[in-house]
Write a protein that holds these residues in place. Structure first.
Motif, mmCIF file in Angstrom:
data_model
loop_
_atom_site.group_PDB
_atom_site.id
_atom_site.type_symbol
_atom_site.label_atom_id
_atom_site.label_comp_id
_atom_site.label_asym_id
_atom_site.label_seq_id
_atom_site.Cartn_x
_atom_site.Cartn_y
_atom_site.Cartn_z
ATOM 1 N N LYS A 221 42.960 53.194 44.905
ATOM 2 C CA LYS A 221 42.508 53.846 46.136
ATOM 3 C C LYS A 221 41.066 53.460 46.497
ATOM 4 N N ASN A 222 40.383 52.845 45.550
ATOM 5 C CA ASN A 222 39.000 52.448 45.821
ATOM 6 C C ASN A 222 38.702 51.157 45.062
ATOM 7 N N LEU A 223 39.381 50.106 45.472
ATOM 8 C CA LEU A 223 39.257 48.823 44.783
ATOM 9 C C LEU A 223 37.848 48.240 44.892
ATOM 10 N N LYS A 224 37.231 48.383 46.047
ATOM 11 C CA LYS A 224 35.897 47.816 46.249
ATOM 12 C C LYS A 224 34.910 48.407 45.251
ATOM 13 N N LYS A 225 34.960 49.724 45.091
ATOM 14 C CA LYS A 225 34.053 50.376 44.152
ATOM 15 C C LYS A 225 34.369 49.965 42.712
ATOM 16 N N SER A 226 35.648 49.766 42.405
ATOM 17 C CA SER A 226 36.045 49.324 41.056
ATOM 18 C C SER A 226 35.412 47.983 40.730
ATOM 19 N N PHE A 227 35.438 47.051 41.691
ATOM 20 C CA PHE A 227 34.845 45.729 41.462
ATOM 21 C C PHE A 227 33.321 45.809 41.390
ATOM 22 N N GLU A 228 32.713 46.656 42.212
ATOM 23 C CA GLU A 228 31.260 46.823 42.165
ATOM 24 C C GLU A 228 30.817 47.381 40.813
ATOM 25 N N HIS A 229 31.594 48.324 40.305
ATOM 26 C CA HIS A 229 31.277 48.958 39.026
ATOM 27 C C HIS A 229 31.337 47.946 37.875
ATOM 28 N N LYS A 230 32.218 46.955 37.975
ATOM 29 C CA LYS A 230 32.413 45.970 36.908
ATOM 30 C C LYS A 230 31.578 44.699 37.098
ATOM 31 N N LEU A 231 30.833 44.607 38.188
ATOM 32 C CA LEU A 231 30.159 43.348 38.505
ATOM 33 C C LEU A 231 29.218 42.889 37.401
ATOM 34 N N ASN A 232 28.382 43.761 36.898
ATOM 35 C CA ASN A 232 27.434 43.352 35.858
ATOM 36 C C ASN A 232 28.154 42.830 34.619
ATOM 37 N N TYR A 233 29.217 43.508 34.239
ATOM 38 C CA TYR A 233 29.995 43.081 33.075
ATOM 39 C C TYR A 233 30.681 41.735 33.344
ATOM 40 N N ASP A 234 31.171 41.560 34.566
ATOM 41 C CA ASP A 234 31.787 40.281 34.950
ATOM 42 C C ASP A 234 30.777 39.142 34.848
ATOM 43 N N VAL A 235 29.538 39.418 35.297
ATOM 44 C CA VAL A 235 28.497 38.385 35.272
ATOM 45 C C VAL A 235 28.140 38.028 33.828
ATOM 46 N N ILE A 236 28.011 39.051 32.978
ATOM 47 C CA ILE A 236 27.661 38.813 31.573
ATOM 48 C C ILE A 236 28.775 38.049 30.851
ATOM 49 N N SER A 237 30.017 38.473 31.081
ATOM 50 C CA SER A 237 31.153 37.853 30.380
ATOM 51 C C SER A 237 31.664 36.593 31.079
ATOM 52 N N LYS A 238 31.169 36.376 32.314
ATOM 53 C CA LYS A 238 31.529 35.195 33.110
ATOM 54 C C LYS A 238 33.026 35.099 33.407
ATOM 55 N N THR A 239 33.627 36.264 33.579
ATOM 56 C CA THR A 239 35.047 36.302 33.929
ATOM 57 C C THR A 239 35.356 37.591 34.677
ATOM 58 N N THR A 240 36.475 37.634 35.389
ATOM 59 C CA THR A 240 36.879 38.810 36.158
ATOM 60 C C THR A 240 37.683 39.735 35.252
ATOM 61 N N ASN A 241 37.163 40.925 35.014
ATOM 62 C CA ASN A 241 37.722 41.808 33.985
ATOM 63 C C ASN A 241 38.710 42.840 34.502
ATOM 64 N N ILE A 242 38.867 42.948 35.810
ATOM 65 C CA ILE A 242 39.880 43.856 36.346
ATOM 66 C C ILE A 242 40.719 43.096 37.363
ATOM 67 N N GLY A 243 41.914 43.603 37.598
ATOM 68 C CA GLY A 243 42.786 42.960 38.565
ATOM 69 C C GLY A 243 44.221 42.885 38.074
ATOM 70 N N ILE A 244 45.083 42.367 38.908
ATOM 71 C CA ILE A 244 46.499 42.223 38.590
ATOM 72 C C ILE A 244 46.687 41.431 37.292
ATOM 73 N N HIS A 245 45.814 40.453 37.058
ATOM 74 C CA HIS A 245 45.922 39.594 35.879
ATOM 75 C C HIS A 245 45.520 40.297 34.590
ATOM 76 N N ARG A 246 45.023 41.543 34.675
ATOM 77 C CA ARG A 246 44.618 42.300 33.496
ATOM 78 C C ARG A 246 45.447 43.574 33.310
ATOM 79 N N ASP A 247 46.322 43.868 34.255
ATOM 80 C CA ASP A 247 47.109 45.105 34.202
ATOM 81 C C ASP A 247 48.175 45.045 33.109
ATOM 82 N N ASP A 248 48.792 46.177 32.845
ATOM 83 C CA ASP A 248 49.789 46.279 31.784
ATOM 84 C C ASP A 248 50.786 47.372 32.170
ATOM 85 N N PHE A 249 51.836 47.517 31.381
ATOM 86 C CA PHE A 249 52.682 48.711 31.508
ATOM 87 C C PHE A 249 53.059 49.201 30.118
#
Length: 341
Positions: A221-249
Motif C-alpha cells: 500500500k506504500n511501495l514508495k516509502k518502502s523503497f525510501e526506507h531501504k535506500l541506505n541499505y541498498d546503497v551499502i549492499s549495492k543491491t535492491t533488497n526488496i521487491g518481487i525478486h525477494r518475496d516468498d510464500f
C-alpha cells in the motif's frame, strides 16, 4: 493426448522412440533406467524448463553436441538443446519467443523433488510462482522479464551510486514500483485461486488442510516509502533488497508451518495436493492437461492411493513411473499400457 515421443541424445537416450497414444501409461523399471528422464523431456518441451537442472549440458548425452525432443500431440513439437540454448518449433515453425512457445502443451508434473517447495530456498518457491503464473497468464512472463531487466539496471546504478545519479535511480525505482503493483496482484490472485482449489483437493485426498500465504518484502500500500526506507541499505549492499525478486510464500498444514511440523510423508502429500490444485485450475479454464506422476504411489496409504486413482481415471492422459508394478493398484494396471525400461 500425446501420441509419441522421440528423444535423441537426451540424457542416457541416444535414440528412443515410444508410442504414448493411450490414456494411461505406466513406465516401469529399476532406478536409473531413464523413467524420470522421459517425464523430464515431456515437461521441458511444455514449459521450456527442466525440473531437475538449470544446466543444458546436463541434458545432452555425454560427448554429443546437441539433444532433441520431438513430441506429437494434436500439434508436433520439437525442442533442440545445444551450447547456445534451446530452439523451439511447433509444426516445423520456429518460435523465437519462449512466451509464444510455452503454454501450448499443458503439462502438470508431480515429482519427489517437489518437496523442495517446502524444504528449499526462497528462490525455489519464486521460480515455482513465476513458472506457474506465466503458464496461466501470458502477460505475466512479459512483465516479470521487464521487471528483472529494471532490477539489473538499478543494481548496476547502486554499485556506483552518488547524489548525481539519484534522479536516474528514482526514475528506475518508480518504473519498478509500477511493475511490482501488477506482478503482486497476479501472484496474489494465483495464490488465492490455489488456496480455493486446495480446499477441494484436500477433501478429495482426505488429508490435512493446506494453505499458502504470500510474504512480500514491502508494504504494497506504500511501495514508495518502502523503497525510501531501504535506500541506505541498498546503497551499502549495492543491491535492491526488496521487491518481487525477494518475496516468498509460506506453506501451512493444519495452520502450522509445514517446514517445521510436517513429516516427510506429509510434505509429499502437500506437494501432490498443490499440483492437483493447479490441475483443477486448468480444468476450470477448460484446458487439456497431461498429468505426469513420478513414483507417486511410493509410501502412501491405501486411502490416498484410491483418491489419486480417481484423478487418473478422469479425463486426463496420465503417464506415471514406478520401480515395481507391485506398487500400482491392480485396477490401474488392467486399464494401462505398461512400458518396461
Amino acid at each position: 493426448m500425446i501420441k509419441s515421443l522421440k528423444l535423441t541424445n537426451f540424457r542416457k537416450f541416444t535414440d528412443l522412440e515410444i508410442d504414448l497414444n493411450h490414456k494411461t501409461i505406466i513406465l516401469a523399471g529399476a532406478n536409473a533406467v531413464g523413467k524420470t528422464s522421459i517425464l523430464e523431456a515431456i515437461y521441458l518441451i511444455s514449459t521450456s524448463k527442466s525440473h531437475r537442472t538449470n544446466e543444458i549440458e546436463n541434458l545432452i548425452t555425454h560427448t554429443k553436441e546437441y539433444a532433441s525432443i520431438e513430441l506429437k500431440e494434436q500439434k508436433e513439437y520439437k525442442t533442440i538443446l545445444h551450447s547456445l540454448g534451446k530452439t523451439n518449433y511447433i509444426n516445423e515453425v520456429k518460435y523465437e519467443k519462449i512466451s509464444d512457445f510455452i503454454g501450448n502443451l499443458n503439462v502438470i508434473l508431480y515429482s519427489p523433488l517437489d518437496i523442495e517447495l517446502i524444504q528449499g530456498s526462497k528462490a525455489v518457491r519464486r521460480r515455482f510462482l513465476d513458472l506457474e503464473v506465466s503458464l496461466l497468464d501470458k502477460p505475466y512472463l512479459r512483465l516479470i522479464s521487464a521487471y528483472k531487466k529494471l532490477i539489473k539496471e538499478r543494481n548496476e546504478l547502486l554499485k556506483e551510486y552518488s547524489s548525481q545519479n539519484k534522479m536516474l535511480l528514482d526514475v528506475l525505482t518508480n518504473q519498478i514500483i509500477e511493475l511490482i503493483e501488477q506482478l503482486y496482484e497476479k501472484r496474489i490472485n494465483f495464490i488465492n485461486h490455489l488456496n480455493l482449489k486446495l480446499n477441494y483437493v484436500t477433501n478429495k485426498l482426505n488429508c490435512e488442510s493446506i494453505l499458502l500465504e504470500y510474504i512480500p518484502t514491502y508494504d504494497i500500500k506504500n511501495l514508495k516509502k518502502s523503497f525510501e526506507h531501504k535506500l541506505n541499505y541498498d546503497v551499502i549492499s549495492k543491491t535492491t533488497n526488496i521487491g518481487i525478486h525477494r518475496d516468498d510464500f509460506m506453506i501451512y498444514i493444519q495452520k502450522v508451518k509445514a517446514i517445521e511440523y510436517a513429516s516427510e510423508g506429509q510434505m509429499r502429500t502437500i506437494c501432490l495436493a498443490i499440483k492437483l490444485a493447479i490441475l483443477e485450475i486448468y480444468k476450470e479454464k477448460n484446458k487439456n492437461v497431461i498429468l505426469l506422476l513420478d513414483d507417486v504411489f511410493a509410501s502412501i496409504d491405501q486411502r490416498r492411493m484410491n483418491a489419486i486413482m480417481e484423478y487418473i481415471k478422469g479425463e486426463y492422459q496420465t503417464i506415471l513411473t514406478t520401480t515395481s508394478l507391485f506398487n500400482i493398484p491392480d485396477e490401474l494396471i488392467k486399464n494401462a499400457v505398461i512400458i518396461k525400461l
